[in-house]
Write a protein that holds these residues in place. Structure first.
Motif, mmCIF file in Angstrom:
data_model
loop_
_atom_site.group_PDB
_atom_site.id
_atom_site.type_symbol
_atom_site.label_atom_id
_atom_site.label_comp_id
_atom_site.label_asym_id
_atom_site.label_seq_id
_atom_site.Cartn_x
_atom_site.Cartn_y
_atom_site.Cartn_z
ATOM 1 N N ARG A 372 0.814 -1.226 0.000
ATOM 2 C CA ARG A 372 0.000 0.000 0.000
ATOM 3 C C ARG A 372 0.842 1.268 0.000
ATOM 4 O O ARG A 372 0.417 2.302 -0.531
ATOM 5 C CB ARG A 372 -0.917 0.033 1.227
ATOM 6 C CG ARG A 372 -2.079 -0.931 1.181
ATOM 7 C CD ARG A 372 -2.993 -0.702 2.365
ATOM 8 N NE ARG A 372 -3.572 0.640 2.349
ATOM 9 C CZ ARG A 372 -3.207 1.615 3.154
ATOM 10 N NH1 ARG A 372 -2.247 1.437 4.062
ATOM 11 N NH2 ARG A 372 -3.810 2.795 3.082
ATOM 12 N N THR A 373 2.003 1.221 0.592
ATOM 13 C CA THR A 373 2.813 2.435 0.747
ATOM 14 C C THR A 373 3.859 2.600 -0.348
ATOM 15 O O THR A 373 4.736 3.467 -0.251
ATOM 16 C CB THR A 373 3.505 2.444 2.125
ATOM 17 O OG1 THR A 373 4.288 1.242 2.276
ATOM 18 C CG2 THR A 373 2.486 2.514 3.243
ATOM 19 N N GLY A 374 3.794 1.807 -1.410
ATOM 20 C CA GLY A 374 4.642 2.017 -2.560
ATOM 21 C C GLY A 374 6.029 1.432 -2.481
ATOM 22 O O GLY A 374 6.874 1.719 -3.343
ATOM 23 N N ARG A 375 6.298 0.594 -1.484
ATOM 24 C CA ARG A 375 7.629 0.000 -1.383
ATOM 25 C C ARG A 375 7.832 -1.157 -2.356
ATOM 26 O O ARG A 375 8.967 -1.562 -2.612
ATOM 27 C CB ARG A 375 7.889 -0.468 0.046
ATOM 28 C CG ARG A 375 8.297 0.658 0.993
ATOM 29 C CD ARG A 375 8.558 0.121 2.385
ATOM 30 N NE ARG A 375 7.324 -0.068 3.130
ATOM 31 C CZ ARG A 375 7.187 -0.893 4.162
ATOM 32 N NH1 ARG A 375 8.221 -1.663 4.530
ATOM 33 N NH2 ARG A 375 6.044 -0.987 4.803
ATOM 34 N N LEU A 376 6.746 -1.684 -2.901
ATOM 35 C CA LEU A 376 6.846 -2.812 -3.826
ATOM 36 C C LEU A 376 6.439 -2.435 -5.246
ATOM 37 O O LEU A 376 7.012 -2.943 -6.213
ATOM 38 C CB LEU A 376 5.980 -3.975 -3.327
ATOM 39 C CG LEU A 376 6.324 -4.521 -1.938
ATOM 40 C CD1 LEU A 376 5.363 -5.630 -1.547
ATOM 41 C CD2 LEU A 376 7.765 -5.020 -1.894
ATOM 42 N N LEU A 377 5.441 -1.582 -5.387
ATOM 43 C CA LEU A 377 4.961 -1.135 -6.687
ATOM 44 C C LEU A 377 4.567 0.326 -6.593
ATOM 45 O O LEU A 377 4.059 0.761 -5.548
ATOM 46 C CB LEU A 377 3.744 -1.950 -7.136
ATOM 47 C CG LEU A 377 3.949 -3.420 -7.503
ATOM 48 C CD1 LEU A 377 2.600 -4.103 -7.688
ATOM 49 C CD2 LEU A 377 4.811 -3.564 -8.758
ATOM 50 N N PRO A 378 4.735 1.114 -7.660
ATOM 51 C CA PRO A 378 4.246 2.487 -7.639
ATOM 52 C C PRO A 378 2.722 2.512 -7.609
ATOM 53 O O PRO A 378 2.067 1.545 -8.028
ATOM 54 C CB PRO A 378 4.800 3.091 -8.933
ATOM 55 C CG PRO A 378 5.110 1.936 -9.802
ATOM 56 C CD PRO A 378 5.461 0.791 -8.895
ATOM 57 N N PRO A 379 2.119 3.588 -7.123
ATOM 58 C CA PRO A 379 0.661 3.634 -6.925
ATOM 59 C C PRO A 379 -0.160 3.287 -8.157
ATOM 60 O O PRO A 379 -1.157 2.555 -8.063
ATOM 61 C CB PRO A 379 0.419 5.074 -6.472
ATOM 62 C CG PRO A 379 1.701 5.481 -5.826
ATOM 63 C CD PRO A 379 2.785 4.791 -6.610
ATOM 64 N N ALA A 380 0.225 3.794 -9.320
ATOM 65 C CA ALA A 380 -0.562 3.526 -10.524
ATOM 66 C C ALA A 380 -0.545 2.039 -10.870
ATOM 67 O O ALA A 380 -1.572 1.462 -11.255
ATOM 68 C CB ALA A 380 -0.026 4.354 -11.692
ATOM 69 N N ARG A 381 0.609 1.413 -10.727
ATOM 70 C CA ARG A 381 0.707 -0.016 -11.022
ATOM 71 C C ARG A 381 -0.054 -0.836 -9.991
ATOM 72 O O ARG A 381 -0.692 -1.841 -10.312
ATOM 73 C CB ARG A 381 2.172 -0.442 -11.062
ATOM 74 C CG ARG A 381 2.395 -1.844 -11.600
ATOM 75 C CD ARG A 381 2.047 -1.977 -13.060
ATOM 76 N NE ARG A 381 2.986 -1.279 -13.923
ATOM 77 C CZ ARG A 381 2.862 -1.193 -15.246
ATOM 78 N NH1 ARG A 381 1.806 -1.750 -15.839
ATOM 79 N NH2 ARG A 381 3.766 -0.546 -15.975
ATOM 80 N N LEU A 382 -0.020 -0.416 -8.733
ATOM 81 C CA LEU A 382 -0.767 -1.106 -7.693
ATOM 82 C C LEU A 382 -2.267 -1.033 -7.967
ATOM 83 O O LEU A 382 -2.979 -2.030 -7.827
ATOM 84 C CB LEU A 382 -0.448 -0.509 -6.324
ATOM 85 C CG LEU A 382 -1.241 -1.090 -5.146
ATOM 86 C CD1 LEU A 382 -0.956 -2.573 -4.986
ATOM 87 C CD2 LEU A 382 -0.927 -0.335 -3.860
#
Length: 457
Positions: A372-382
């Motif tokens: 959720r906080t963008g450590r694994l994927l950027p927000p748009a991709r999430l």
């Protein structure tokens, strides 16, 4: 025909229908009341006289008895000439279940799995949930872990049952539980990271990256996004009769499984329908290896587990005696009596991209927070990952993520001795995790945990 004759026929027809419905309802109620009596000898006698052999006989009654756990009948309703619904209050859990029964020629032909007929908890509180889990564990109807949390606080953290029935070892906060298909969400994150890095594209045919695994005519028709959404038409590789007959120790890497896909053929034109596919996620794991140059386990460890702070989720090899790993147990029925069977000889030895990993609720909560906080994927991709894909024929499944309930996404898992659930609300990060190492009331516990989480807003 005279008008009064038509009217008489209509009345007689209605009377006949009502009588058939009453007979079906009485038969359904009789079945459930016999089951609730808990007497195996009565089950066998009733099955001989009233249950069709094809329905499972006394074993069907034992399975229903386990599912309800004793109790009493509240109501019986005819649904048609051949079906009726019986509402019961379960003895152990206290919840209401609705049981639908089908009858033909005076005999029970099938019984649907009992469904909740109301909220699982009278009061949606942590205390009520803890009490329910304790009662179910005492009756050997639940064994595992339950976590309800926000990003900032833990609302419920429970451990119940036995990690090993053979040695009466209890489940504790340190026990690692099998995840089943929850592992698919890790695989999806890995694939989307590689898409983000430009090493893969969602629209790529998998034959562009993987050669010599599927027939070329198949590999060129299936895309990466179709694998991610279960719209490829490919089926299973894990639970086929051929696979189940093989020693599990032969399969420790993705490449050990791949020869079995040589003749894989889509059941429908890729992209035209939805069908759950373990084979699709095995191929996604092979794509991760090909695109990254690392083996699957190493990639997941370095790019998913470590950035998320997951400390108890490294791949394990079950025959190397891993620490704090729960055994799994399935319920089976023989001549009306239930017994437990270990998953020891049916579980995969090492994790696959489609399932088979082990973790803890604390680690899964860390994963959700990192996602959720963008450590694994950027927000748009999430957002792309977590949304449904009706345009791809997948209205309730995104890229490795299930639409579990309104506002809730995540993944479920199942397999030999495994029932698991991880769900979260993307808007506020509330998470519900239920990991069980035996068949039983996992769905009930999950529903109750969601009720507690949802009641908080």
């Amino acid at each position: 025909m005279p008008r009064h004759s038509l009217a008489l026929c209509a009345v007689l027809g209605l009377t006949t229908t009502l009588a058939a419905q009453q007979s079906t309802a009485e038969r359904a109620r009789g079945l459930v009341e016999t089951v609730l009596a808990g007497d195996v000898a009565r089950w066998r006698a009733y099955a001989d006289s009233a249950v069709a052999p094809s329905a499972g006989g006394a074993d069907l009654m034992a399975r229903l008895g386990d599912a309800i756990g004793g109790g009493s009948v509240l109501d019986t309703q005819p649904l048609s000439d051949s079906t009726a619904a019986v509402t019961v209050t379960a003895g152990v859990s206290g919840v209401r279940y609705r049981v639908e029964v089908a009858v033909a020629d005076g005999r029970i032909t099938s019984v649907d799995r009992p469904r909740l007929a109301g909220p699982p908890l009278a009061r949606a509180t942590a205390e009520e949930l803890a009490g329910l889990v304790a009662r179910l564990a005492a009756a050997d109807r639940f064994s595992g872990r339950v976590l309800v949390a926000t990003p900032d606080s833990v609302l419920v953290d429970l451990a119940a049952g036995e990690a090993s029935k053979e040695f009466a070892v209890p489940v504790t906060s340190r026990t690692r539980m099998a995840l089943g298909s929850i592992n698919k969400i890790f695989t999806a994150v890995a694939v989307l990271q590689l898409v983000e890095a430009g090493q893969l594209a969602l629209s790529d045919p998998i034959g562009r990256h993987l050669e010599g695994i599927l027939r070329d005519s198949v590999a060129q028709r299936i895309t990466v996004q179709q694998l991610l959404t279960h719209t490829s038409g490919l089926g299973d590789f894990l639970f086929t009769p051929e696979m189940l007959s093989e020693p599990r120790t032969r399969f420790r890497s993705i490449t050990d499984y791949l020869p079995r896909l040589a003749d894989a053929t889509p059941r429908f034109a890729p992209g035209t329908a939805w069908a759950y596919s373990n084979t699709g996620f095995l191929l996604l794991g092979a794509l991760v290896e090909q695109a990254s140059g690392a083996n699957y386990d190493s990639y997941i460890r370095e790019h998913v587990f470590l950035p998320a702070g997951m400390v108890d989720s490294d791949p394990v090899e079950l025959d190397l005696v891993p620490e704090q790993v729960a055994s799994g147990y399935d319920r089976e029925y023989v001549d009306g009596a239930g017994r437990w069977r270990s998953d020891r000889y049916r579980q995969v030895v090492r994790v696959t991209p489609a399932g088979g990993g082990y973790s803890t609720p604390a680690d899964l909560r860390r994963f959700v927070n990192a996602l959720r906080t963008g450590r694994l994927l950027p927000p748009a991709r999430l957002a792309e990952m977590l949304g449904p894909k009706p345009e791809l024929g997948s209205p309730r499944y995104g890229f490795g993520a299930e639409m579990l309930a309104p506002g809730w996404v995540g993944h479920t898992g199942g397999g030999p001795g495994t029932e698991s659930f991880v769900g979260f609300r993307p808007d506020d990060g509330t998470v519900v995790i239920v990991l069980a190492n035996q068949q039983g009331e996992t769905r009930l516990v999950t529903s109750a945990a969601l009720q507690v989480a949802t009641s908080r807003g």
